[in-house]
Scaffold this active site. Structure first.
Site: not given
Ligand code: UD1
Ligand code: UDP
Length: 369
Positions: A213
């Protein structure tokens, strides 16, 4: 009574907050009335799908957020700015004694900025991590948050060192990793919850588990194509299970890379307990997630990190984790290595959350500077 405002918004923050909220509840059971801690949870709304947010509150018994700001999407500046304004309004209303922020997302930075401008003390949990790559939005978020925080809880010794190099030494505490606490909390429950292996027809050690991601991978067509090609090749050996993050699915479609995912066992994001069940029985875990790299170690599974660097360098140094970037050959080569590493003691023994609450309680009640 001390009032704590916990600010969360993204999937990993719900998981980190779960054991800390639990530690607050435990503390209150034995504390005298004037030593009670009142926790108010604010959800920024950054992650909003049911399986990216609500499922974690339900599964891990996290108290429901009193506030959900419903802020998501847009550019980094726009998201952070909108959060800053709305968080400030909540801080004005609640006037907490302390704000707790987790990790390195835009929610973390917005929370820290809002609190610091109102001279409210900030506790940063998962402080001091560095990738040394300022192209990552997370690196900017964590550096700024660390520099604004009153008290910094570090999961590793390296994190303590990193802060020292930046001149931050006061109120820096090596607490261990709250994600290890969360892993222990989930481990027993996940055993009872391993129907995901049955429903997906997976056999223990007979599949690879992948997550992807990071913007640096998903938003770069070349890197995304390369990683998916590697997963596609691996799927000739064993099924590759990929619970797909919403960001990634959007980019696979936008770049027209669907053909590379045809042989993968893709699924919507799974709950934490399902994820732990999948992790525990995987042959190898391939990931660009910070949390998942460590969970691989917690469950004794070799990990391949699909990045060029990691903040969790001890997982590499002890032989649990291999950095393979996005290169197909490097990923395939790393996948042949199945040996286990040596123990990592610095994550603690599953009591980081309790330690954090104990220290916060002492600091806040004694009004220590
Ligand atoms: C964010 C964090 C990242 C973290 C990750 C965990 C920042 C800059 N990044 O990245 O550090 O590792 O979360 O997962 O804060 N979206 C959906 N549904 C959701 C969530 C997100 O559709 O429930 C979509 C958003 O609309 C957007 C994209 O996914 O288009 C990315 O979401 P965003 O929260 O901006 O960043 P992440 O990649 O999730
Ligand atoms: N995770 C989850 N379901 C998924 C993928 C990840 O519950 O489908 C959990 C995972 O076990 C871990 C956390 O989400 O505890 C990690 O989050 P993510 O990878 O989104 O973010 P990061 O740790 O890189 O910030």
């Amino acid at each position: 009574m001390i009032k704590i405002l916990t600010i969360v918004g993204a999937r990993p923050q719900f998981i980190k907050a779960a054991p800390v909220s639990r530690a607050i509840i435990e503390h209150n059971k034995t504390a005298t009335e004037d030593h009670q801690l009142q926790e108010i949870i604010l959800h920024s709304g950054q992650h909003f799908d049911k399986n990216m947010s609500e499922v974690f509150f339900n599964e891990l018994n996290i108290p429901a957020p009193q506030y959900n700001l419903g802020i998501q999407g847009g550019s980094h500046g726009s998201m952070t700015g909108r959060m800053l304004e709305k968080i400030e309004a909540v801080l004005l209303k609640e006037t907490p004694d302390l704000v707790i922020v987790y990790g390195d997302t835009n929610t973390t930075l917005a929370g820290a900025l809002a609190a610091s401008k109102m001279n409210i003390k900030i506790a940063h949990i998962e402080a001091g991590l560095r990738s040394w790559n300022r192209q990552m939005p997370e690196e900017i978020n964590r550096i700024l948050t660390d520099h604004l925080s009153y008290i910094l809880f570090c999961p590793t010794f390296q994190a303590v060192e990193n802060l020292k190099k930046e001149g931050i030494q006061k109120n820096v505490i090596h607490s261990g990793d709250v994600m290890f606490d969360a892993a222990l909390l989930a481990a027993d429950l996940a055993d009872k919850h391993n129907s995901i292996l049955k429903t997906t027809g997976l056999q223990p050690r007979e599949y690879f588990l992948a997550t992807l991601h990071r913007a640096e991978n998903t938003d770069n067509e070349t890197r995304l194509r390369s990683i998916l090609s590697a997963l596609n090749k691996l799927s000739l050996q064993k099924p590759v299970v990929l619970p797909v993050h919403p960001r990634t699915i959007k980019k696979i479609k936008a770049f027209g890379l669907e053909s590379l995912t045809a042989n993968l066992k893709m699924m919507a994001p799974v709950s934490f307990l399902e994820m732990v069940a999948l992790e525990k029985s995987a042959a190898i875990i391939l990931t660009d997630s910070g949390g998942v790299q460590k969970e691989a170690y917690f469950h004794g599974i070799p990990c391949i990190t699909l990045r060029d660097e990691t903040e969790w360098i001890e997982t590499v140094e002890t032989g649990w984790n291999t950095l393979a970037g996005c290169d197909v050959n490097q990923i395939l080569e790393a996948s042949k290595k199945r040996s286990q590493g040596t123990p990592i003691h610095e994550y603690g023994t599953g009591t980081a959350s309790r330690k954090i609450i104990k220290i916060l309680n002492a600091k806040l009640f004694l009004s220590e500077p």
